[in-house]
Design an enzyme around this catalytic site. Sequence first.
Site, PDB file in Angstrom:
ATOM      1  N   LYS A  30     -74.185  52.708 -31.743  1.00  0.00           N
ATOM      2  CA  LYS A  30     -73.126  51.960 -31.087  1.00  0.00           C
ATOM      3  C   LYS A  30     -71.948  52.565 -29.903  1.00  0.00           C
ATOM      4  O   LYS A  30     -71.745  52.819 -29.265  1.00  0.00           O
ATOM      5  CB  LYS A  30     -72.223  51.971 -32.931  1.00  0.00           C
ATOM      6  CG  LYS A  30     -71.286  50.753 -31.977  1.00  0.00           C
ATOM      7  CD  LYS A  30     -71.291  49.698 -33.569  1.00  0.00           C
ATOM      8  CE  LYS A  30     -70.358  49.968 -34.241  1.00  0.00           C
ATOM      9  NZ  LYS A  30     -69.204  50.383 -34.011  1.00  0.00           N
TER      10      LYS A  30
ATOM     11  N   ARG B  37     -69.879  54.078 -24.528  1.00  0.00           N
ATOM     12  CA  ARG B  37     -69.520  55.347 -23.686  1.00  0.00           C
ATOM     13  C   ARG B  37     -70.180  55.055 -22.366  1.00  0.00           C
ATOM     14  O   ARG B  37     -70.014  55.003 -21.572  1.00  0.00           O
ATOM     15  CB  ARG B  37     -69.802  56.613 -24.083  1.00  0.00           C
ATOM     16  CG  ARG B  37     -68.526  56.413 -25.383  1.00  0.00           C
ATOM     17  CD  ARG B  37     -69.557  58.144 -26.124  1.00  0.00           C
ATOM     18  NE  ARG B  37     -67.703  58.338 -26.812  1.00  0.00           N
ATOM     19  CZ  ARG B  37     -67.479  57.915 -28.174  1.00  0.00           C
ATOM     20  NH1 ARG B  37     -68.056  56.767 -28.466  1.00  0.00           N
ATOM     21  NH2 ARG B  37     -66.191  57.786 -28.390  1.00  0.00           N
TER      22      ARG B  37
ATOM     23  N   GLY C  59     -63.237  48.832 -32.152  1.00  0.00           N
ATOM     24  CA  GLY C  59     -61.915  49.891 -32.663  1.00  0.00           C
ATOM     25  C   GLY C  59     -61.638  50.469 -31.329  1.00  0.00           C
ATOM     26  O   GLY C  59     -61.140  51.420 -31.123  1.00  0.00           O
TER      27      GLY C  59
ATOM     28  N   ARG D  77     -55.581  46.607 -36.184  1.00  0.00           N
ATOM     29  CA  ARG D  77     -55.511  47.605 -36.980  1.00  0.00           C
ATOM     30  C   ARG D  77     -54.782  48.499 -36.416  1.00  0.00           C
ATOM     31  O   ARG D  77     -54.758  48.101 -35.181  1.00  0.00           O
ATOM     32  CB  ARG D  77     -57.464  48.200 -36.145  1.00  0.00           C
ATOM     33  CG  ARG D  77     -57.959  47.765 -36.969  1.00  0.00           C
ATOM     34  CD  ARG D  77     -59.436  47.681 -37.189  1.00  0.00           C
ATOM     35  NE  ARG D  77     -59.682  49.130 -37.127  1.00  0.00           N
ATOM     36  CZ  ARG D  77     -61.187  49.628 -36.776  1.00  0.00           C
ATOM     37  NH1 ARG D  77     -62.144  48.867 -36.546  1.00  0.00           N
ATOM     38  NH2 ARG D  77     -61.546  50.630 -37.032  1.00  0.00           N
TER      39      ARG D  77
ATOM     40  N   ASP E 266     -67.994  57.069 -41.512  1.00  0.00           N
ATOM     41  CA  ASP E 266     -68.197  55.663 -41.169  1.00  0.00           C
ATOM     42  C   ASP E 266     -69.722  55.597 -42.750  1.00  0.00           C
ATOM     43  O   ASP E 266     -69.937  54.048 -42.701  1.00  0.00           O
ATOM     44  CB  ASP E 266     -69.456  55.124 -39.972  1.00  0.00           C
ATOM     45  CG  ASP E 266     -68.281  54.990 -38.776  1.00  0.00           C
ATOM     46  OD1 ASP E 266     -67.107  55.031 -39.279  1.00  0.00           O
ATOM     47  OD2 ASP E 266     -68.557  55.453 -37.190  1.00  0.00           O
TER      48      ASP E 266
ATOM     49  N   LYS F 246     -60.155  51.269 -41.409  1.00  0.00           N
ATOM     50  CA  LYS F 246     -60.897  50.767 -40.930  1.00  0.00           C
ATOM     51  C   LYS F 246     -61.624  49.505 -40.634  1.00  0.00           C
ATOM     52  O   LYS F 246     -60.459  48.643 -40.748  1.00  0.00           O
ATOM     53  CB  LYS F 246     -62.113  51.427 -41.259  1.00  0.00           C
ATOM     54  CG  LYS F 246     -62.592  52.969 -41.122  1.00  0.00           C
ATOM     55  CD  LYS F 246     -63.299  53.595 -39.936  1.00  0.00           C
ATOM     56  CE  LYS F 246     -62.779  54.785 -39.764  1.00  0.00           C
ATOM     57  NZ  LYS F 246     -62.726  55.415 -38.501  1.00  0.00           N
TER      58      LYS F 246
ATOM     59  N   ARG G 117     -61.179  50.658 -46.127  1.00  0.00           N
ATOM     60  CA  ARG G 117     -62.912  50.509 -46.812  1.00  0.00           C
ATOM     61  C   ARG G 117     -62.370  51.529 -48.465  1.00  0.00           C
ATOM     62  O   ARG G 117     -63.722  51.182 -48.905  1.00  0.00           O
ATOM     63  CB  ARG G 117     -63.546  51.470 -46.344  1.00  0.00           C
ATOM     64  CG  ARG G 117     -64.209  51.309 -45.255  1.00  0.00           C
ATOM     65  CD  ARG G 117     -64.822  51.326 -44.150  1.00  0.00           C
ATOM     66  NE  ARG G 117     -66.139  50.760 -42.795  1.00  0.00           N
ATOM     67  CZ  ARG G 117     -66.039  50.957 -42.486  1.00  0.00           C
ATOM     68  NH1 ARG G 117     -66.680  51.838 -41.793  1.00  0.00           N
ATOM     69  NH2 ARG G 117     -66.828  49.795 -41.069  1.00  0.00           N
TER      70      ARG G 117
HETATM   71  C1  S3P Z   1     -65.889  56.206 -33.499  1.00  0.00           C
HETATM   72  C2  S3P Z   1     -64.965  57.403 -34.326  1.00  0.00           C
HETATM   73  C3  S3P Z   1     -64.483  57.420 -35.177  1.00  0.00           C
HETATM   74  C4  S3P Z   1     -65.818  55.949 -36.024  1.00  0.00           C
HETATM   75  C5  S3P Z   1     -66.409  54.291 -35.530  1.00  0.00           C
HETATM   76  C6  S3P Z   1     -66.721  55.102 -33.579  1.00  0.00           C
HETATM   77  C7  S3P Z   1     -65.968  56.411 -32.395  1.00  0.00           C
HETATM   78  O1  S3P Z   1     -62.949  56.132 -35.389  1.00  0.00           O
HETATM   79  O2  S3P Z   1     -64.879  55.393 -37.103  1.00  0.00           O
HETATM   80  O3  S3P Z   1     -66.913  53.613 -35.627  1.00  0.00           O
HETATM   81  O4  S3P Z   1     -66.999  55.980 -31.454  1.00  0.00           O
HETATM   82  O5  S3P Z   1     -65.455  56.929 -31.130  1.00  0.00           O
HETATM   83  P1  S3P Z   1     -62.051  57.306 -35.735  1.00  0.00           P
HETATM   84  O6  S3P Z   1     -62.212  57.999 -34.450  1.00  0.00           O
HETATM   85  O7  S3P Z   1     -60.804  56.438 -35.379  1.00  0.00           O
HETATM   86  O8  S3P Z   1     -62.137  57.703 -36.139  1.00  0.00           O
END
Ligand code: S3P
Length: 467
Positions: free
Chosen positions: A32, A37, A109, A137, A337, A364, A368
């Site tokens: 994911k 990206r 997020g 969030r 995660d 999150k 969590r």
């Molecule tokens: C992610 C970074 C993490 C992760 C999220 C995916 C990413 O979040 O928990 O599921 O793709 O950069 P944080 O950077 O806020 O810790």
Amino acid sequence: MTQELLKFKQDKVLVEGLSNSFSAEIEVPGDKSISHRAVMLGSIAGGKSRIYNLSVSGDNLAAVAAFRKLGVNIKKQNTGGSKKDFIIEGVGFYGLKEPKSVINTANSGTLTRLIAGMLAGNDFFSILSGDKYLNSRPMQRIIEPLRLMGAKISGRAGDSYPPLAISGGGLQSVFYEVPVPSAQVKSCIMLAALYAEGDTVIYERIATRDHTENLLKFQGYPVSVEDSSSGGSFITVKGRYAGGLNPLEFRIPGDFSSAAFFIALGILNKNSEITIKNIIINEKRTGLLKALKMMGADVNTVIKDTSPETVGDIKVKYSDNIKGITLPEEIVPDMIDEFPIFAVMASFAEGKTTVAGAKELRVKESDRIKSIVYNLNAIGVDIKELEDGFEINGNPDLKFSGKDLPKKSAADNDIKELNSFGDHRIAMSMVIAGLILKNAKSEIKDINCINTSFPEFFYTLNSIINL
Ligand code: S3P
């Protein structure tokens, strides 16, 4: 003989304990984080990118829709019958168009925070808004550095939450120390830095996942990473005159965070083993494997590729004597995660597991720490909530003690209702817990959120448990 262990009713699933053992080989969908990206950086590359095995989860399809709204032509590639291969006709750094309506960032997020960085560099107006969970969030963490770079960005509730309104353009470089360990915040600043005057330097006290760095380098962009003596890193991103991005052509490896549920199932289910093929094995993602090895679990990896990301196979075997551990705080970001499924595993290990320094879990897709404590309590685990983690007194016999579970009513005969709280990883973790509890039935409510990251979850699970 196959057992019908999963029974679906509206947005709930009733899970029965798994009594078979299995020996399985599976793949899970594309990662994911990397899929996000790839869509973003492919969209602003100079030319046509070909992305194979893109995650088609709700979060990632929201990213595709967002960039289409910004004027990028993204289509499915009709070769070989895969529905997960995409062509992105990159428009270059300055080819995105002002969106005519709100960009829906759904439950994501990562999408919200990363695209905000990119939009901050673009000379137009945009609004980002997602679902009720996303819109609760914290966004101050990206608003602050983007404003330091000169962006005009504001958010709901005194700049705390989405919707976010952005009038982009005119960015300056910054030196910024990220106050929380967050790859999303780091990546947001890196994407804004592509549009800034001068070179941006970001300091992370604890290094987080580096997919943005890896892809930008793969696209020929000047990014450098220097480790600091204290375990952190300095990331330098050249500013706006450093040249463009080459188009991408690569296959997205399987998502370690999705693989984690099957890793747990293989380790916890008697006499079973499972190989998960073509998974990302970036060490900033696989902290869970370190933790499991510390617990004494039988885990092996074989590396098959290293660019733009390390990819390989992971094989785990039933490990009947895993022991509780005190998790080293420095690996928390590397398994951020995976705490819901890690907590399930610790529940069935012998002895105490302590997790601290993981306060980020509170912001999150759900809180969590609360979600884990609520659900594990409900299945009879001895768990204590900490401000920044939890403590579990594990018990291997819990696997067989379903008959002692608290009952909803006599008629339910051992059915315990569990709740995802709208959080995909809580939902999937509790399904695995339900399969491991041999003498009980667990009903998990609000499971549609699983589509956020892993729409193929039940299909893959059925292919294993019905072997
Ligand atoms: C992610 C970074 C993490 C992760 C999220 C995916 C990413 O979040 O928990 O599921 O793709 O950069 P944080 O950077 O806020 O810790």
